[in-house]
Design an enzyme around this catalytic site. Structure first.
Site, PDB file in Angstrom:
ATOM      1  CD1 TRP A 103      -2.155  -2.208   1.847  1.00 23.30           C
ATOM      2  CD2 TRP A 103      -2.973  -1.236   0.007  1.00 23.30           C
ATOM      3  NE1 TRP A 103      -3.176  -2.994   1.372  1.00 23.30           N
ATOM      4  CE2 TRP A 103      -3.693  -2.420   0.244  1.00 23.30           C
ATOM      5  CE3 TRP A 103      -3.303  -0.458  -1.108  1.00 23.30           C
ATOM      6  CZ2 TRP A 103      -4.737  -2.855  -0.576  1.00 23.30           C
ATOM      7  CZ3 TRP A 103      -4.341  -0.885  -1.937  1.00 23.30           C
ATOM      8  CH2 TRP A 103      -5.044  -2.068  -1.665  1.00 23.30           C
ATOM      9  CG  ASP A 173      -2.996   4.190   4.565  1.00 22.28           C
ATOM     10  OD1 ASP A 173      -4.000   4.061   5.287  1.00 22.28           O
ATOM     11  OD2 ASP A 173      -2.822   3.521   3.522  1.00 22.28           O
ATOM     12  CE  LYS A 197      -7.676  -2.153   4.330  1.00 17.22           C
ATOM     13  NZ  LYS A 197      -7.986  -3.431   3.684  1.00 17.22           N
TER      14      LYS A 197
END
Length: 367
Positions: A103, A173, A197
């Site tokens: 990511w 993030d 999530k």
């Protein structure tokens, strides 16, 4: 009697049963308004009250300082890959990226469209942990330093806030470990995370940004990704993802009721330790190649079978697990194997069920 289900999906992920029941009720009649939350006008007083309540619980749980704005945006984490450089890189046209997994790698590639990206740690094809701080190389002209707190695919997590050059904003993030432990927001210039999530359902991205970083977007920044405009309009520049924000608020209210950040962290450590202990004591039947100090509390990634993994045995593992109501354990296609995502909504009981299954599966299949 319905089979008990333990849902280990990496995202969209499990939502607490209590929250699902509450959301179901409010889906028909939100807060005695007589209409569904999905029908409620975002220009109404009732909606404004609900938005204020949701922001208040965000600020309360993370102790967000007064000089930070809380934004409810759309586009997910991938949208923020572009929004961050579009809003923050203009000071010098350069940015530092600490890439420790898939990511953060994608974020760095996206940022390179809008400025010069410096890779703080050496590029690699396999991510096995957070490299030692002594190997990091920062650009003295960077507008900000970016990292991903938890890499869901590889199972790599930062357990400390990275030390960065003084005065350079730190951007993080936190999509997959948001609200899983206490966070000193004052150490960051910007934090963001998709809700699907650990704090809700897909559709809303929670952004927390320090006020002094507003007002500097690149001219090409789309209005919908402009933090300054979204802040001035209290996240209501356009119709917001009302249902997703509602679920986020209910999940965070549940987190607060359950004991807040310290309790979520205690549970996360306990749950992940239950699974890692089985892996480490399996004499190689289960294996995890992540440096112990960088192992994720959220996403436990492992292979099944001696010699670093046996695909046929892993297929059998997944089939038998599903038969017992242990669902969504397949690893990401890029790394294979098994992945158990242990987000806040996963209970100790869920984790114990998986641990027991792993013990029994090993006994039945070890050489």
């Amino acid at each position: 009697m319905a089979q008990h289900i333990s849902y280990f999906s990496p995202g969209p992920a499990k939502i607490p049963d209590e929250v699902l029941a509450q959301v179901q009720e409010q889906l028909i009649n939100f807060d005695t308004t007589g209409v569904s939350i999905m029908e409620l006008s975002h220009r109404s007083k009732d909606f404004a009250k609900f938005m204020d309540k949701t922001e208040a619980v965000v600020r309360d749980l993370l102790c967000v300082p007064d000089n930070y704005r809380v934004l409810f945006m759309q586009g997910g984490g991938s949208g923020q890959f572009a929004a961050v450089p579009l809003n923050l890189i203009s000071r010098t046209g350069k940015a530092d990226y600490i890439v420790t997994g898939s990511w953060s790698s994608k974020a760095a590639k996206e940022a390179a469209k809008y400025g010069k990206v410096n890779y703080v740690v050496a590029k690699t094809e396999r991510y096995t942990g957070v490299p030692d701080r002594s190997s990091w190389t920062f650009d003295p002209d960077a507008s900000y330093v970016y990292y991903c707190a938890n890499e869901t695919i590889e199972g790599v997590e930062f357990h400390d806030v990275p030390e960065v050059p003084k005065g350079v904003p730190l951007v993080c993030d936190m999509s997959s470990n948001y609200f899983s432990k206490p966070v000193d927001v004052s150490k960051y210039g910007l934090i963001y995370g998709g809700a699907q999530k650990n704090i809700g359902c897909a559709g809303v991205t929670l952004v927390i940004i320090r006020e002094d970083l507003l007002g500097k977007p690149q001219p090409i920044c789309p209005t919908i990704l402009d933090y300054t405009i979204m802040s001035k309009n209290k996240s209501l520049y356009n119709t917001p993802p009302s249902f997703a924000i509602h679920v986020l608020g209910e999940v965070l209210a549940w987190v607060k009721k359950e004991g807040g950040m310290a309790e979520m962290e205690r549970r996360s450590v306990q749950k992940s330790k239950m699974i890692y202990t089985i892996i480490d004591n399996s004499s190689g039947f289960y294996s995890n190649n992540i440096q112990p100090r960088s192992r994720s509390y959220m996403n436990v990634v492992f292979r099944v079978g001696e010699g670093g993994g046996n695909e046929e045995l892993e297929k059998k593992f997944l089939e038998k697990a599903a038969h017992q109501g242990l669902l969504s354990l397949k690893g990401h296609r890029s790394v294979g194997g098994i992945r158990a995502s242990l987000y806040n909504a996963i209970t100790i009981d869920d984790t114990q069920r998986l641990a027991n299954f792993m013990k029994n599966f090993r006994e039945e299949n070890k050489i």
